[in-house]
Design a protein around this motif. Structure first.
Motif, PDB file in Angstrom:
ATOM      1  N   TYR A  36      12.123  -6.011  14.879  1.00 41.49           N
ATOM      2  CA  TYR A  36      12.088  -7.644  14.265  1.00 41.49           C
ATOM      3  C   TYR A  36      10.777  -7.789  13.900  1.00 41.49           C
ATOM      4  N   MET A  37       9.940  -6.927  13.906  1.00 41.39           N
ATOM      5  CA  MET A  37       8.443  -7.485  13.256  1.00 41.39           C
ATOM      6  C   MET A  37       8.539  -6.986  11.702  1.00 41.39           C
ATOM      7  N   GLY A  38       9.726  -6.371  11.161  1.00 45.23           N
ATOM      8  CA  GLY A  38       9.758  -6.214   9.737  1.00 45.23           C
ATOM      9  C   GLY A  38       8.609  -5.398   9.477  1.00 45.23           C
ATOM     10  N   PHE A  39       8.117  -4.407  10.074  1.00 42.96           N
ATOM     11  CA  PHE A  39       6.790  -3.968   9.504  1.00 42.96           C
ATOM     12  C   PHE A  39       7.047  -2.585   8.518  1.00 42.96           C
ATOM     13  N   ASP A  40       6.328  -2.866   7.370  1.00 42.40           N
ATOM     14  CA  ASP A  40       6.617  -2.058   6.200  1.00 42.40           C
ATOM     15  C   ASP A  40       5.163  -1.574   5.648  1.00 42.40           C
ATOM     16  N   ILE A  41       4.986  -0.420   5.490  1.00 39.91           N
ATOM     17  CA  ILE A  41       3.636  -0.076   4.877  1.00 39.91           C
ATOM     18  C   ILE A  41       3.801  -0.036   3.278  1.00 39.91           C
ATOM     19  N   VAL A  42       3.019  -1.106   2.511  1.00 42.75           N
ATOM     20  CA  VAL A  42       3.165  -1.308   1.306  1.00 42.75           C
ATOM     21  C   VAL A  42       2.067  -0.077   0.492  1.00 42.75           C
ATOM     22  N   MET A  49      -6.047  10.117   7.558  1.00 42.43           N
ATOM     23  CA  MET A  49      -6.969   8.971   7.912  1.00 42.43           C
ATOM     24  C   MET A  49      -8.418   9.461   7.391  1.00 42.43           C
ATOM     25  N   TYR A  50      -8.930   8.298   6.934  1.00 43.60           N
ATOM     26  CA  TYR A  50     -10.465   8.559   6.602  1.00 43.60           C
ATOM     27  C   TYR A  50     -11.303   7.189   6.513  1.00 43.60           C
ATOM     28  N   PRO A  51     -12.532   7.267   6.911  1.00 48.12           N
ATOM     29  CA  PRO A  51     -13.291   6.111   6.742  1.00 48.12           C
ATOM     30  C   PRO A  51     -13.220   5.345   5.422  1.00 48.12           C
ATOM     31  N   GLY A  52     -12.986   4.137   5.353  1.00 44.93           N
ATOM     32  CA  GLY A  52     -12.828   3.407   4.116  1.00 44.93           C
ATOM     33  C   GLY A  52     -11.331   3.196   3.647  1.00 44.93           C
ATOM     34  N   GLN A  53     -10.432   3.902   4.226  1.00 50.09           N
ATOM     35  CA  GLN A  53      -9.127   3.906   3.862  1.00 50.09           C
ATOM     36  C   GLN A  53      -8.489   2.564   4.143  1.00 50.09           C
ATOM     37  N   ILE A  54      -7.966   2.163   2.946  1.00 52.80           N
ATOM     38  CA  ILE A  54      -7.519   0.498   2.891  1.00 52.80           C
ATOM     39  C   ILE A  54      -5.789   0.723   3.110  1.00 52.80           C
ATOM     40  N   ILE A  55      -5.381   0.115   4.045  1.00 51.66           N
ATOM     41  CA  ILE A  55      -3.687   0.287   4.207  1.00 51.66           C
ATOM     42  C   ILE A  55      -3.092  -1.235   4.120  1.00 51.66           C
ATOM     43  N   GLU A  56      -2.148  -1.381   3.362  1.00 58.26           N
ATOM     44  CA  GLU A  56      -1.527  -2.796   3.040  1.00 58.26           C
ATOM     45  C   GLU A  56      -0.001  -2.651   3.766  1.00 58.26           C
ATOM     46  N   TYR A  57       0.185  -3.420   4.700  1.00 59.94           N
ATOM     47  CA  TYR A  57       1.533  -4.096   5.256  1.00 59.94           C
ATOM     48  C   TYR A  57       2.049  -5.075   4.892  1.00 59.94           C
ATOM     49  N   ILE A  58       3.305  -5.109   5.475  1.00 55.34           N
ATOM     50  CA  ILE A  58       3.975  -6.508   5.346  1.00 55.34           C
ATOM     51  C   ILE A  58       4.545  -6.517   6.771  1.00 55.34           C
ATOM     52  N   VAL A  59       4.423  -7.503   7.452  1.00 59.02           N
ATOM     53  CA  VAL A  59       4.704  -8.028   8.864  1.00 59.02           C
ATOM     54  C   VAL A  59       5.498  -9.291   8.701  1.00 59.02           C
ATOM     55  N   LYS A  60       6.699  -9.500   9.812  1.00 58.62           N
ATOM     56  CA  LYS A  60       7.282 -10.666   9.768  1.00 58.62           C
ATOM     57  C   LYS A  60       7.533 -10.995  11.173  1.00 58.62           C
ATOM     58  N   PRO A  61       6.030 -11.240  11.982  1.00 61.09           N
ATOM     59  CA  PRO A  61       5.947 -11.752  13.469  1.00 61.09           C
ATOM     60  C   PRO A  61       6.658 -12.827  13.784  1.00 61.09           C
ATOM     61  N   TRP A  69      -0.578  -7.917   5.425  1.00 61.56           N
ATOM     62  CA  TRP A  69      -1.770  -7.415   6.446  1.00 61.56           C
ATOM     63  C   TRP A  69      -2.634  -6.373   5.726  1.00 61.56           C
ATOM     64  N   VAL A  70      -3.723  -6.467   5.327  1.00 61.86           N
ATOM     65  CA  VAL A  70      -4.679  -5.474   4.926  1.00 61.86           C
ATOM     66  C   VAL A  70      -5.669  -5.077   6.022  1.00 61.86           C
ATOM     67  N   THR A  71      -5.569  -3.600   6.172  1.00 63.73           N
ATOM     68  CA  THR A  71      -6.538  -3.249   7.112  1.00 63.73           C
ATOM     69  C   THR A  71      -7.386  -2.174   6.537  1.00 63.73           C
ATOM     70  N   GLU A  72      -8.590  -2.233   7.109  1.00 69.18           N
ATOM     71  CA  GLU A  72      -9.334  -0.918   6.513  1.00 69.18           C
ATOM     72  C   GLU A  72      -9.749  -0.184   7.774  1.00 69.18           C
ATOM     73  N   ILE A  73      -9.577   1.352   7.669  1.00 65.38           N
ATOM     74  CA  ILE A  73     -10.034   2.362   8.560  1.00 65.38           C
ATOM     75  C   ILE A  73     -11.588   2.433   8.344  1.00 65.38           C
ATOM     76  N   THR A  74     -12.335   1.957   9.317  1.00 64.07           N
ATOM     77  CA  THR A  74     -13.848   1.813   9.299  1.00 64.07           C
ATOM     78  C   THR A  74     -14.646   3.031   9.905  1.00 64.07           C
ATOM     79  N   HIS A  75     -14.064   3.492  11.050  1.00 63.30           N
ATOM     80  CA  HIS A  75     -14.488   4.840  11.850  1.00 63.30           C
ATOM     81  C   HIS A  75     -13.650   5.811  12.047  1.00 63.30           C
TER      82      HIS A  75
END
Length: 153
Positions: A36-42, A49-61, A69-75
């Motif tokens: 139901y969260m409608g989670f999809d990676i854009v 996975m690597y430090p600095g990786q930017i991942i864009e998602y769509i969520v429907k909470p 939702w945009v996250t960065e893998i920092t470590h």
């Protein structure tokens, strides 16, 4: 400014390498997130996975309303831990540490999340009614799904 903490641990009966391979692959997030969260990676999940990786998602909470939702893998320390931080999205702050530790018979997974809700005092009033219960529900789903995928510890 109120910062909240969510701390979860779960043991699973697999090797640390298998746990790392599954948990560090952003594409697997969809498998352990309620439908139901409608989670999809854009974008951004096409490489290991690597430090600095930017991942864009769509969520429907909430009410099926899409949120970017945009996250960065920092470590990243392979087979030990990784950290994702929100750069844009529904939270005023999101800092999520994922730890793995080899234990007899499997792996201990530990999630430590620090988050801040938006909208100041209004957000603080909504957190115990809507935000925190939703996070608890998502992590309970995740726990059950990991048992379904890898077995009971």
């Amino acid at each position: 400014m109120k910062i909240y903490t969510l701390h979860k641990k779960q043991n699973i009966p697999i090797s640390i390498e298998e746990a790392w391979k599954f948990l560090s692959d952003p594409k697997n997030l969809k498998k352990i997130t309620p439908e139901y969260m409608g989670f999809d990676i854009v974008s951004g999940a096409d490489k290991e996975m690597y430090p600095g990786q930017i991942i864009e998602y769509i969520v429907k909470p909430v009410l099926g309303i899409p949120n970017k939702w945009v996250t960065e893998i920092t470590h990243v320390v392979e087979n030990k831990f990784f950290v994702d931080e929100q750069r844009f999205g529904p939270y005023a702050l999101w800092h999520h540490k994922h730890f793995l530790k080899e234990i007899p018979g499997g792996v201990e997974m530990e999630d430590l999340i620090h988050y801040k809700v938006p909208f100041g005092v209004i957000g603080q009033l909504v957190n115990p009614i809507l935000v925190r219960p939703k996070l608890e529900e998502i992590f309970e789903f995740r726990k059950k799904k990991l048992v379904e995928l890898f077995g009971e510890f």
